[in-house]
Design an enzyme around this catalytic site. Structure first.
Site, short mmCIF file in Angstrom:
data_model
loop_
_atom_site.label_atom_id
_atom_site.label_comp_id
_atom_site.label_asym_id
_atom_site.label_seq_id
_atom_site.Cartn_x
_atom_site.Cartn_y
_atom_site.Cartn_z
N ASN A 32 0.73 -1.19 -0.14
CA ASN A 32 -0.11 -0.14 -0.05
C ASN A 32 0.92 1.19 0.10
OD1 ASN A 32 -2.66 1.34 0.07
ND2 ASN A 32 -2.41 1.48 2.30
N HIS A 34 3.04 4.68 -0.38
CA HIS A 34 2.78 6.08 -0.67
C HIS A 34 4.18 6.74 -0.79
CE1 HIS A 34 4.30 6.20 3.48
NE2 HIS A 34 3.28 5.42 4.02
N GLY A 36 5.95 8.38 1.15
CA GLY A 36 7.15 7.68 2.00
C GLY A 36 7.98 6.84 1.69
N HIS A 37 7.22 5.68 1.23
CA HIS A 37 8.07 4.40 0.67
C HIS A 37 8.97 4.92 -0.39
CE1 HIS A 37 4.32 2.54 2.71
NE2 HIS A 37 4.91 2.01 3.29
N GLU A 148 11.68 6.80 9.64
CA GLU A 148 11.80 7.17 10.93
C GLU A 148 10.32 7.46 11.60
OE1 GLU A 148 14.21 10.58 10.69
OE2 GLU A 148 16.12 9.50 10.72
N GLN A 153 10.48 0.94 16.05
CA GLN A 153 10.71 0.15 15.29
C GLN A 153 12.13 0.13 14.63
OE1 GLN A 153 7.95 -1.68 12.20
NE2 GLN A 153 9.32 -0.61 11.06
N MET A 184 2.64 10.61 6.69
CA MET A 184 2.05 9.59 5.87
C MET A 184 2.16 8.13 6.27
SD MET A 184 3.43 10.73 1.96
CE MET A 184 3.33 12.58 1.64
N SER A 186 0.23 4.08 5.67
CA SER A 186 -0.78 3.23 5.05
C SER A 186 -2.16 3.33 5.67
CB SER A 186 -0.34 1.81 4.86
OG SER A 186 0.59 1.87 4.10
N ARG A 187 -2.25 3.46 6.99
CA ARG A 187 -3.51 3.26 7.65
C ARG A 187 -4.15 4.81 7.59
NH1 ARG A 187 -0.22 -0.17 11.13
NH2 ARG A 187 -1.45 -2.05 11.39
#
Length: 288
Positions: A32, A34, A36-37, A148, A153, A184, A186-187
């Site tokens: 999914n 966006h 950011g990815h 970040e 994580q 940003m 996915s949720r």
């Protein structure tokens, strides 16, 4: 861009690249995708000869009442975005490919994994650690790029890589934000139109708290209480809102200078996380 679904085919491609002396960067995702990815991919391209991206919605990091079944899966659109972005290889495994048998081995970063999100989502970071460890063993990249936005994580993976002597460099990439400041994610697609209007308040609370700290405030609680109340008035249900040392995510003391403010909250049915990290002047050096 080439797409492979099996570990065998992934390793065949990687082996050829290695034989040609190419530097490999890796961007793990749950899809999914966006902006950011895609920024992770673009950053990877600047630092390596080849970029591998994985898309795998990892069941091991979802709790029994979380959104594994409904997590957005947009593989066709993701492939198109990665192709346009110039990624070299997409690893798109099935659950059976990643977990052909029940796991007998646990990967757990003690202490760090039980803080903050780990307290609210028991076992979550164990699931993250095991899948990233597996992916690193499969891809064997020179460079791992992580966003970040999920600061905890990133800290967990850094610790795991150091403790297990995994030969990969890790680079955190700054959080990409919408024009109104919302991180940003996915949720974000779960938010209703009304909730989306309120969602940027999360980042504003972080900025206001940071600014108060940078102005010299050492009594954090009143500042955070005001911001927390503003969020509750807007419909947020706070999970945590804490000022921590960025090195180990433990509570910050007055003498600490490298800080991160971590926040997680539900808005409607959507759980949002964000953070802001910064350096403040050493109080001992600025005291008259």
């Amino acid at each position: 861009m080439q797409t492979v679904n099996s570990i065998k085919d992934l390793r065949l491609v990687i082996s050829e690249w290695r034989q040609n002396g190419l530097r490999i960067a890796f961007v793990p995702t749950m899809g999914n995708l966006h902006a950011g990815h895609l920024q992770l991919v673009k950053t990877a391209q600047q630092q390596a000869d080849r970029v591998v991206v994985s898309i795998f919605v990892n069941p091991a990091q979802f709790g029994p009442n979380e959104d594994f079944a409904s997590y957005p899966r947009t593989e066709r659109q993701d492939q198109a975005k990665l192709t346009a972005c110039g990624a070299d290889l997409l690893f798109l495994p099935s659950v059976n490919e990643m977990y052909p048998a029940p796991l007998q081995t646990q990967v757990s970063v003690k202490g760090l994994s039980t803080l903050h999100c780990g307290a609210s989502r028991p076992g979550h970071f164990d699931g993250v650690a095991v899948v990233v460890c597996k992916l690193l063993n499969m891809v064997q990249p020179d460079l791992l790029l992580l966003g970040e936005k999920d600061f905890q994580q990133l800290a967990v993976i850094r610790t795991m890589v150091a403790d297990l002597s995994i030969p990969v460099a890790i680079q955190g990439v700054a959080t990409m934000r919408e024009a109104d400041g919302l991180a940003m994610s996915s949720r974000n697609g779960y938010l209703t139109a009304a909730e989306r209007q309120h969602a940027p308040l999360l980042y504003r609370a972080l900025c206001a708290t940071r600014d108060a700290v940078l102005s010299g405030t050492t009594d954090y609680r009143p500042v955070m209480d005001r911001q927390a109340q503003t969020l509750r008035d807007a419909g947020f249900m706070l999970d945590y809102f804490r000022i921590c040392r960025s090195a180990d995510l433990l509570p910050a003391k007055e003498t600490d200078t490298e800080l991160v403010i971590l926040i997680a909250a539900k808005l409607g049915k959507t759980r949002l996380i964000d953070n802001i990290y910064f350096t403040r002047a050493d109080p001992a050096r600025t005291t008259p």
